[in-house]
Design an enzyme around this catalytic site. Structure first.
Site, PDB file in Angstrom:
ATOM      1  N   CYS A 175       3.498   3.463   9.239  1.00 56.70           N
ATOM      2  CA  CYS A 175       3.707   4.782   8.638  1.00 56.70           C
ATOM      3  C   CYS A 175       4.495   5.668   9.605  1.00 56.70           C
ATOM      4  O   CYS A 175       4.104   5.830  10.766  1.00 56.70           O
ATOM      5  CB  CYS A 175       2.358   5.431   8.299  1.00 56.70           C
ATOM      6  SG  CYS A 175       2.583   7.036   7.515  1.00 56.70           S
ATOM      7  N   LYS A 177       0.345  -4.300   9.012  1.00 51.70           N
ATOM      8  CA  LYS A 177       1.614  -4.002   8.341  1.00 51.70           C
ATOM      9  C   LYS A 177       2.424  -3.146   9.294  1.00 51.70           C
ATOM     10  O   LYS A 177       1.955  -2.099   9.754  1.00 51.70           O
ATOM     11  CB  LYS A 177       1.369  -3.272   7.020  1.00 51.70           C
ATOM     12  CG  LYS A 177       2.664  -2.936   6.296  1.00 51.70           C
ATOM     13  CD  LYS A 177       2.384  -2.545   4.856  1.00 51.70           C
ATOM     14  CE  LYS A 177       3.635  -2.166   4.123  1.00 51.70           C
ATOM     15  NZ  LYS A 177       4.126  -0.825   4.459  1.00 51.70           N
ATOM     16  N   ASN A 220       8.975  -7.506   3.617  1.00 54.41           N
ATOM     17  CA  ASN A 220       8.926  -6.300   2.777  1.00 54.41           C
ATOM     18  C   ASN A 220      10.188  -5.457   2.987  1.00 54.41           C
ATOM     19  O   ASN A 220      10.707  -5.375   4.091  1.00 54.41           O
ATOM     20  CB  ASN A 220       7.668  -5.489   3.150  1.00 54.41           C
ATOM     21  CG  ASN A 220       7.623  -4.098   2.545  1.00 54.41           C
ATOM     22  OD1 ASN A 220       7.530  -3.108   3.264  1.00 54.41           O
ATOM     23  ND2 ASN A 220       7.679  -3.996   1.227  1.00 54.41           N
ATOM     24  N   GLY A 221      10.642  -4.881   1.894  1.00 52.86           N
ATOM     25  CA  GLY A 221      11.737  -3.919   1.988  1.00 52.86           C
ATOM     26  C   GLY A 221      12.821  -4.151   0.972  1.00 52.86           C
ATOM     27  O   GLY A 221      13.482  -5.185   0.957  1.00 52.86           O
ATOM     28  N   ASP A 222      12.953  -3.179   0.048  1.00 49.97           N
ATOM     29  CA  ASP A 222      14.075  -3.122  -0.891  1.00 49.97           C
ATOM     30  C   ASP A 222      14.094  -4.235  -1.936  1.00 49.97           C
ATOM     31  O   ASP A 222      15.163  -4.558  -2.462  1.00 49.97           O
ATOM     32  CB  ASP A 222      15.421  -3.133  -0.150  1.00 49.97           C
ATOM     33  CG  ASP A 222      15.582  -1.940   0.777  1.00 49.97           C
ATOM     34  OD1 ASP A 222      14.813  -0.968   0.615  1.00 49.97           O
ATOM     35  OD2 ASP A 222      16.465  -1.979   1.643  1.00 49.97           O
ATOM     36  N   PRO A 249       0.855  -1.188   0.000  1.00 56.23           N
ATOM     37  CA  PRO A 249       0.000   0.000   0.000  1.00 56.23           C
ATOM     38  C   PRO A 249       0.888   1.234   0.000  1.00 56.23           C
ATOM     39  O   PRO A 249       1.860   1.305   0.751  1.00 56.23           O
ATOM     40  CB  PRO A 249      -0.771  -0.109   1.325  1.00 56.23           C
ATOM     41  CG  PRO A 249       0.084  -0.951   2.208  1.00 56.23           C
ATOM     42  CD  PRO A 249       0.868  -1.868   1.307  1.00 56.23           C
TER      43      PRO A 249
HETATM   44  C1  LIG Z   1       5.497   7.124  -1.533  1.00 56.35           C
HETATM   45  C2  LIG Z   1       5.277   6.023  -0.540  1.00 56.35           C
HETATM   46  C3  LIG Z   1       4.072   5.975   0.167  1.00 56.35           C
HETATM   47  C4  LIG Z   1       3.860   4.962   1.106  1.00 56.35           C
HETATM   48  N1  LIG Z   1       2.664   4.900   1.755  1.00 56.35           N
HETATM   49  C5  LIG Z   1       2.409   3.872   2.618  1.00 56.35           C
HETATM   50  C6  LIG Z   1       1.137   3.720   3.209  1.00 56.35           C
HETATM   51  O1  LIG Z   1       0.225   4.508   2.984  1.00 56.35           O
HETATM   52  N2  LIG Z   1       0.943   2.657   4.036  1.00 56.35           N
HETATM   53  C7  LIG Z   1       1.943   1.772   4.327  1.00 56.35           C
HETATM   54  O2  LIG Z   1       1.708   0.831   5.083  1.00 56.35           O
HETATM   55  N3  LIG Z   1       3.158   1.902   3.781  1.00 56.35           N
HETATM   56  C8  LIG Z   1       3.415   2.915   2.914  1.00 56.35           C
HETATM   57  N4  LIG Z   1       4.617   3.006   2.316  1.00 56.35           N
HETATM   58  C9  LIG Z   1       5.636   1.985   2.589  1.00 56.35           C
HETATM   59  C10 LIG Z   1       5.528   0.839   1.580  1.00 56.35           C
HETATM   60  O3  LIG Z   1       4.298   0.157   1.704  1.00 56.35           O
HETATM   61  C11 LIG Z   1       6.677  -0.166   1.795  1.00 56.35           C
HETATM   62  O4  LIG Z   1       6.589  -0.681   3.105  1.00 56.35           O
HETATM   63  C12 LIG Z   1       8.037   0.487   1.614  1.00 56.35           C
HETATM   64  O5  LIG Z   1       8.064   1.293   0.446  1.00 56.35           O
HETATM   65  C13 LIG Z   1       9.144  -0.576   1.526  1.00 56.35           C
HETATM   66  O6  LIG Z   1       8.944  -1.407   0.420  1.00 56.35           O
HETATM   67  P1  LIG Z   1       9.795  -1.226  -0.945  1.00 56.35           P
HETATM   68  O7  LIG Z   1      11.243  -1.177  -0.550  1.00 56.35           O
HETATM   69  O8  LIG Z   1       9.440  -2.425  -1.758  1.00 56.35           O
HETATM   70  O9  LIG Z   1       9.366   0.058  -1.566  1.00 56.35           O
HETATM   71  C14 LIG Z   1       4.868   4.008   1.385  1.00 56.35           C
HETATM   72  C15 LIG Z   1       6.071   4.075   0.657  1.00 56.35           C
HETATM   73  C16 LIG Z   1       6.279   5.056  -0.295  1.00 56.35           C
HETATM   74  C17 LIG Z   1       7.567   5.083  -1.051  1.00 56.35           C
END
Ligand SMILES: Cc1cc2nc3c(=O)[nH]c(=O)nc-3n(C[C@H](O)[C@H](O)[C@H](O)COP(=O)(O)O)c2cc1C
Length: 318
Positions: free
Chosen positions: A88, A127, A189-191, A3
């Site tokens: 968040c 989450k 989750n992450g990266d 999300p």
């Molecule tokens: C622009 C942006 C907005 C995000 N908004 C939310 C959110 O509304 N809720 C949430 O649980 N995580 C939010 N995240 C975190 C992502 O869900 C995810 O945990 C984080 O980007 C790490 O995953 P990734 O490395 O695959 O991007 C947001 C991340 C980004 C970059």
């Protein structure tokens, strides 16, 4: 699919679904207060579409009764689960006691989960990050066990504590540790930057699934590549980058009210521009525009000048 506020619009979700039937899609983070109050502002944000299956609504808030009311309302639309945001780290969310602030307040987190559990007749997931201002493994495991004991059906763990924002790299050993101690599914989750990384993380951590955020905005087809790799196969696909660009921008225009066009258009383009060689130049010009049709015109112009960039071949596996 992770999300992401201002990013996981119906338009992007539809694009992802065109490539993968199985990917679990999430709404944008929805304010429980606004949903519980029936605010019309949130009608489009909380609408579920025919491509939204499997689908999860994510809610954010700090008041158990309000979170429960929002969960009940959203569950009426049909979804696999309601996801409670405990990750968040945006200051305006944390100062209200919601998002990752709940990691520092386990009694309140428990109350919220209890209230939502009895209100929502669907799955309930959380989450979360690996901690509030540090990753303290015993505390993390206690917290995760508490969630499980309260009836949460699955946990997604982003392996960074909240104060890190996006600094350093995600700690997948925390994902592994939580997975080893819980009986409910744990999603890491992450990266994750490519399908190969997704499958490697899945295998190394032993977790039940992976969640992909930023890389899936740049490559909405990533889940199809993951599916092929997990099945032991390989895949080569030609992606029409211009067509995906235009499809998502048109979706933002058609699914959402005009007041959301600028923010959602820009957010999507920030990531998706990375598919082209002159990404900075293209994004710089898009950022000056507020109307989706003007953004589309810039995209069309870019590919008219650089037709060799229109189709990109993506592959995964041997
Ligand atoms: C622009 C942006 C907005 C995000 N908004 C939310 C959110 O509304 N809720 C949430 O649980 N995580 C939010 N995240 C975190 C992502 O869900 C995810 O945990 C984080 O980007 C790490 O995953 P990734 O490395 O695959 O991007 C947001 C991340 C980004 C970059």
């Amino acid at each position: 699919m992770a999300p992401m506020a201002e990013i996981t619009t119906p338009a992007l979700r539809r694009a992802i679904r065109r490539y993968s039937h199985g990917a679990v899609l999430y709404s944008e983070m929805l304010s429980a207060g606004a949903i519980a109050a029936g605010s019309s502002m949130n009608r489009e944000m909380s609408a579920r579409h025919d491509f939204d299956d499997p689908f999860v609504f994510q809610i954010v808030g700090a008041k158990p009764a309000v979170m429960a009311a929002a969960a009940a309302r959203l569950a009426e639309q049909g979804c696999r689960a309601i996801d409670i945001n405990m990750g968040c780290s945006a200051p305006d969310i944390m100062k209200t006691g919601g998002g990752a602030a709940l990691l520092a307040d386990p009694p309140r987190a428990r109350e919220i989960v209890r209230a939502c559990r009895s209100a929502a007749p669907c799955g309930l997931t959380v989450k979360m990050r690996s901690g509030y201002e540090r990753t303290d493994l015993p505390a993390l495991l206690d917290f995760a066990r508490m969630l499980q004991d309260e009836g949460v059906n699955a946990i997604t763990l982003h392996g960074r504590h909240a104060k890190l924002g996006f600094r350093r790299t995600a700690d997948w050993s925390a994902v592994r540790a939580v997975k080893e101690r819980l009986s409910i599914p744990v999603i890491g989750n992450g990266d994750i930057d490519a399908a190969e990384t997704a499958v490697r993380r899945l295998r190394e951590s032993g977790c039940d699934g992976v969640m992909i955020g930023r890389a899936a905005v740049q490559a909405p087809w990533i889940f199809a590549l993951c599916d092929a790799l997990v099945g032991g196969g390989h895949v080569v696909r030609d992606i029409d980058i211009e067509a995906v660009f235009v499809d998502v921008l048109e979706g933002i225009r058609d699914f959402l009210e005009e007041k959301y066009h600028r923010s959602r258009g820009h957010r999507f383009c920030f990531y998706f521009c990375q598919n082209v060689h002159f990404s900075h130049e293209l994004f710089r010009t898009i950022r000056r525009e507020s109307a989706i049709d003007a953004m589309i015109a810039l995209v069309r112009g870019y590919f008219a000048r650089n037709p060799h960039e229109r189709v990109k071949t993506v592959r995964a596996g041997a």
